[in-house]
Design a protein around this motif. Structure first.
Motif, PDB file in Angstrom:
ATOM      1  N   ARG A 218      -8.849   7.093   5.978  1.00  0.00           N
ATOM      2  CA  ARG A 218      -9.257   6.911   7.375  1.00  0.00           C
ATOM      3  C   ARG A 218     -10.510   7.714   7.701  1.00  0.00           C
ATOM      4  NH1 ARG A 218      -4.901   9.244  10.894  1.00  0.00           N
ATOM      5  NH2 ARG A 218      -5.952  11.143  10.176  1.00  0.00           N
ATOM      6  N   ASN A 219     -10.632   8.904   7.143  1.00  0.00           N
ATOM      7  CA  ASN A 219     -11.751   9.785   7.490  1.00  0.00           C
ATOM      8  C   ASN A 219     -12.993   9.539   6.638  1.00  0.00           C
ATOM      9  OD1 ASN A 219     -10.164  11.060   9.432  1.00  0.00           O
ATOM     10  ND2 ASN A 219      -9.419  12.600   7.979  1.00  0.00           N
ATOM     11  N   PHE A 248       0.847   0.870   0.825  1.00  0.00           N
ATOM     12  CA  PHE A 248      -0.084   0.677   1.941  1.00  0.00           C
ATOM     13  C   PHE A 248      -0.597  -0.766   1.985  1.00  0.00           C
ATOM     14  CE2 PHE A 248      -1.641   5.373   2.311  1.00  0.00           C
ATOM     15  CZ  PHE A 248      -0.518   5.668   3.070  1.00  0.00           C
ATOM     16  N   SER A 249      -0.951  -1.297   0.810  1.00  0.00           N
ATOM     17  CA  SER A 249      -1.495  -2.659   0.757  1.00  0.00           C
ATOM     18  C   SER A 249      -0.440  -3.673   1.164  1.00  0.00           C
ATOM     19  CB  SER A 249      -2.001  -2.954  -0.657  1.00  0.00           C
ATOM     20  OG  SER A 249      -3.067  -2.087  -1.009  1.00  0.00           O
ATOM     21  N   GLU A 250       0.789  -3.503   0.659  1.00  0.00           N
ATOM     22  CA  GLU A 250       1.863  -4.427   1.000  1.00  0.00           C
ATOM     23  C   GLU A 250       2.144  -4.429   2.498  1.00  0.00           C
ATOM     24  OE1 GLU A 250       6.678  -4.721   0.615  1.00  0.00           O
ATOM     25  OE2 GLU A 250       5.610  -3.657  -0.978  1.00  0.00           O
ATOM     26  N   LEU A 253      -1.460  -1.670   5.806  1.00  0.00           N
ATOM     27  CA  LEU A 253      -2.021  -0.486   6.451  1.00  0.00           C
ATOM     28  C   LEU A 253      -3.452  -0.240   5.998  1.00  0.00           C
ATOM     29  CD1 LEU A 253       1.083   1.869   6.195  1.00  0.00           C
ATOM     30  CD2 LEU A 253       0.225   0.711   8.241  1.00  0.00           C
ATOM     31  N   VAL A 254      -3.753  -0.656   4.769  1.00  0.00           N
ATOM     32  CA  VAL A 254      -5.115  -0.571   4.254  1.00  0.00           C
ATOM     33  C   VAL A 254      -5.478  -1.925   3.669  1.00  0.00           C
ATOM     34  CG1 VAL A 254      -4.861   1.882   3.694  1.00  0.00           C
ATOM     35  CG2 VAL A 254      -4.491   0.170   1.911  1.00  0.00           C
ATOM     36  N   LYS A 255      -6.763  -2.136   3.492  1.00  0.00           N
ATOM     37  CA  LYS A 255      -7.219  -3.354   2.825  1.00  0.00           C
ATOM     38  C   LYS A 255      -8.235  -2.982   1.755  1.00  0.00           C
ATOM     39  CE  LYS A 255     -10.550  -4.343   6.534  1.00  0.00           C
ATOM     40  NZ  LYS A 255     -11.017  -5.387   7.494  1.00  0.00           N
ATOM     41  N   TYR A 256      -8.267  -3.795   0.723  1.00  0.00           N
ATOM     42  CA  TYR A 256      -9.174  -3.557  -0.412  1.00  0.00           C
ATOM     43  C   TYR A 256     -10.312  -4.557  -0.338  1.00  0.00           C
ATOM     44  CZ  TYR A 256     -10.783  -2.786  -5.195  1.00  0.00           C
ATOM     45  OH  TYR A 256     -11.529  -2.485  -6.304  1.00  0.00           O
ATOM     46  N   SER A 257     -11.511  -4.052  -0.413  1.00  0.00           N
ATOM     47  CA  SER A 257     -12.684  -4.923  -0.359  1.00  0.00           C
ATOM     48  C   SER A 257     -13.578  -4.664  -1.557  1.00  0.00           C
ATOM     49  CB  SER A 257     -13.463  -4.696   0.945  1.00  0.00           C
ATOM     50  OG  SER A 257     -13.866  -3.338   1.043  1.00  0.00           O
ATOM     51  N   SER A 258     -14.264  -5.706  -1.977  1.00  0.00           N
ATOM     52  CA  SER A 258     -15.160  -5.585  -3.127  1.00  0.00           C
ATOM     53  C   SER A 258     -16.365  -6.473  -2.911  1.00  0.00           C
ATOM     54  CB  SER A 258     -14.431  -5.991  -4.414  1.00  0.00           C
ATOM     55  OG  SER A 258     -15.281  -5.896  -5.535  1.00  0.00           O
ATOM     56  N   ASP A 259     -17.546  -5.870  -2.912  1.00  0.00           N
ATOM     57  CA  ASP A 259     -18.787  -6.641  -2.848  1.00  0.00           C
ATOM     58  C   ASP A 259     -19.847  -5.894  -3.643  1.00  0.00           C
ATOM     59  OD1 ASP A 259     -19.948  -4.622  -1.179  1.00  0.00           O
ATOM     60  OD2 ASP A 259     -19.034  -5.564   0.578  1.00  0.00           O
ATOM     61  N   GLU A 260     -21.070  -6.354  -3.564  1.00  0.00           N
ATOM     62  CA  GLU A 260     -22.127  -5.768  -4.386  1.00  0.00           C
ATOM     63  C   GLU A 260     -22.497  -4.357  -3.954  1.00  0.00           C
ATOM     64  OE1 GLU A 260     -25.837  -7.809  -1.897  1.00  0.00           O
ATOM     65  OE2 GLU A 260     -25.421  -8.390  -3.969  1.00  0.00           O
ATOM     66  N   ASN A 261     -22.087  -3.959  -2.752  1.00  0.00           N
ATOM     67  CA  ASN A 261     -22.458  -2.640  -2.256  1.00  0.00           C
ATOM     68  C   ASN A 261     -21.319  -1.626  -2.371  1.00  0.00           C
ATOM     69  OD1 ASN A 261     -25.113  -3.398  -1.394  1.00  0.00           O
ATOM     70  ND2 ASN A 261     -24.179  -4.463   0.342  1.00  0.00           N
ATOM     71  N   VAL A 267      -9.044   1.613   5.975  1.00  0.00           N
ATOM     72  CA  VAL A 267      -7.904   1.445   6.870  1.00  0.00           C
ATOM     73  C   VAL A 267      -8.024   0.104   7.590  1.00  0.00           C
ATOM     74  CG1 VAL A 267      -6.848   2.307   9.000  1.00  0.00           C
ATOM     75  CG2 VAL A 267      -7.463   3.896   7.174  1.00  0.00           C
ATOM     76  N   ASN A 268      -6.931  -0.615   7.658  1.00  0.00           N
ATOM     77  CA  ASN A 268      -6.900  -1.892   8.366  1.00  0.00           C
ATOM     78  C   ASN A 268      -6.891  -1.620   9.874  1.00  0.00           C
ATOM     79  OD1 ASN A 268      -6.439  -4.417   9.408  1.00  0.00           O
ATOM     80  ND2 ASN A 268      -4.531  -4.788   8.298  1.00  0.00           N
ATOM     81  N   PRO A 269      -7.936  -1.997  10.593  1.00  0.00           N
ATOM     82  CA  PRO A 269      -8.016  -1.665  12.027  1.00  0.00           C
ATOM     83  C   PRO A 269      -6.955  -2.364  12.869  1.00  0.00           C
ATOM     84  CG  PRO A 269      -9.781  -3.162  11.404  1.00  0.00           C
ATOM     85  CD  PRO A 269      -9.120  -2.743  10.128  1.00  0.00           C
ATOM     86  N   THR A 270      -6.352  -3.432  12.333  1.00  0.00           N
ATOM     87  CA  THR A 270      -5.325  -4.151  13.099  1.00  0.00           C
ATOM     88  C   THR A 270      -3.913  -3.806  12.632  1.00  0.00           C
ATOM     89  OG1 THR A 270      -5.407  -6.057  11.590  1.00  0.00           O
ATOM     90  CG2 THR A 270      -6.924  -6.065  13.467  1.00  0.00           C
ATOM     91  N   ALA A 271      -3.792  -2.754  11.832  1.00  0.00           N
ATOM     92  CA  ALA A 271      -2.473  -2.389  11.298  1.00  0.00           C
ATOM     93  C   ALA A 271      -1.523  -1.981  12.411  1.00  0.00           C
ATOM     94  CB  ALA A 271      -2.623  -1.258  10.292  1.00  0.00           C
ATOM     95  N   GLN A 272      -0.266  -2.353  12.224  1.00  0.00           N
ATOM     96  CA  GLN A 272       0.776  -1.987  13.169  1.00  0.00           C
ATOM     97  C   GLN A 272       1.631  -0.865  12.586  1.00  0.00           C
ATOM     98  OE1 GLN A 272       1.021  -3.568  16.251  1.00  0.00           O
ATOM     99  NE2 GLN A 272      -0.905  -4.535  15.593  1.00  0.00           N
ATOM    100  N   LYS A 273       2.261  -0.083  13.446  1.00  0.00           N
ATOM    101  CA  LYS A 273       3.161   0.967  12.990  1.00  0.00           C
ATOM    102  C   LYS A 273       4.330   0.336  12.252  1.00  0.00           C
ATOM    103  CE  LYS A 273       5.513   5.155  14.548  1.00  0.00           C
ATOM    104  NZ  LYS A 273       5.837   6.021  15.713  1.00  0.00           N
ATOM    105  N   VAL A 274       4.644   0.872  11.077  1.00  0.00           N
ATOM    106  CA  VAL A 274       5.667   0.275  10.235  1.00  0.00           C
ATOM    107  C   VAL A 274       6.380   1.367   9.455  1.00  0.00           C
ATOM    108  CG1 VAL A 274       4.055  -0.084   8.318  1.00  0.00           C
ATOM    109  CG2 VAL A 274       6.068  -1.542   8.508  1.00  0.00           C
TER     110      VAL A 274
END
Length: 296
Positions: A218-219, A248-250, A253-261, A267-274
């Motif tokens: 997150r930080n 976290f991925s399941e 709570l977080v998402k994994y991204s991959s691009d050229e940069n 952290v997934n900004p739309t994550a709900q408390k779980v």
């Protein structure tokens, strides 16, 4: 077909274990060839895997030829070492170790395609090229204390020679290798449905473990690559960190991204408390602990 292996896994012995389904085979510990009928491919794969799972886990290793004091690293030593050339099979370029050095600078070269760092110990500073890392996956930051495995090289610019280090591998200083690799092995056992209560206990995260990893992601100002998390939280054990990331991925709570940069976790900004215990991987680990038995 043919194959090559890594040190620690005898490929010839593995194929020998499956000899009953082969037509012919031959080779040695790290390279082999085999002929078999296509209808036996599935059974050959099963037997090879059965043999592999019966052995202790092995991981690629780098062997240090000599651990150096920082005051010994210089152009003179690099010239002396160059007398061992030409390098090749049976005469590999020497690999040296420098332990407990501080990262005092980080530069992105070739538009971030690789990294040059500056490390310092006892007042001696050395530029170090890290071709195995780029801007998105470099796991350290200024101020970190690291160990280096490296080759020595000489750079010449405008008639002046300077020594440069070419990193083969970096790791956090003080890492507990036993814990790191035992926990990785336990995580692999879990993925292969071979976990028991002992391995489950080793990699089952506590609430504070989840909180620490989540806060770090997150930080961070950019996506965090897995290796950075494994090294940053090496005291947990690499397998436990992998369990946390999978949970976290399941739970989204977080998402994994991959691009050229950038490649890594955010952290997934739309994550709900779980409830963290609701992740399937956590349920599975707890079931192994509650059963208290052997391999499931």
């Amino acid at each position: 077909g043919s194959g090559r292996s890594i040190e620690g896994f005898n490929l010839f012995m593995a194929i020998s274990y499956a000899a009953e389904v082969t037509v012919t085979f031959g080779g040695h510990e790290q390279a082999a060839g085999v002929t078999l009928k296509s209808e036996n491919l599935g059974e050959f794969r099963r037997l090879i895997n059965e043999y592999a799972f019966s052995l202790p886990k092995c991981y690629p290793a780098i062997y240090i030829d000599c651990k150096l004091r920082p005051e010994a690293i210089g152009v003179g030593l690099a010239h002396t070492i160059s007398r061992l050339e030409p390098y090749g099979t049976g005469n590999q370029k020497p690999i040296f170790g420098l332990y407990g050095a501080s990262v005092v600078g980080i530069e992105h070269l070739k538009s971030g395609k690789y990294i040059r760092i500056f490390v310092e110990k006892n007042g001696y500073s050395f530029p170090t090229l890290c071709f195995m890392y780029n801007a998105s996956n470099f796991p350290f930051r200024v101020g970190d204390i690291i160990d280096l495995a490296f080759n020595l090289e000489i750079n010449e610019f405008r008639g002046k020679q300077e020594v440069s280090l070419f990193a083969k591998q970096l790791r956090p200083h003080g890492i507990d290798e036993g814990l790191y690799f035992d926990s990785l092995s336990a995580y692999d056992d879990l993925l292969q449905s071979r976990a028991d209560s002992e391995s489950a206990e080793l990699i089952l995260p506590q609430r504070d473990d989840f909180k620490a990893v989540f806060a770090f992601i997150r930080n961070s100002t950019a996506p965090v690559c897995e290796e950075k998390l494994l090294f940053r939280f090496h005291s947990m054990g690499a397998g436990k960190v992998k369990v946390i990331l999978e949970a976290f991925s399941e739970l989204q709570l977080v998402k994994y991204s991959s691009d050229e940069n950038f490649t890594g976790y955010t952290v997934n900004p739309t994550a709900q408390k779980v409830a963290l215990d609701s992740a399937e991987i956590i349920k599975e680990l707890k079931s192994h602990l509650e059963s208290g038995g052997g391999v499931a």
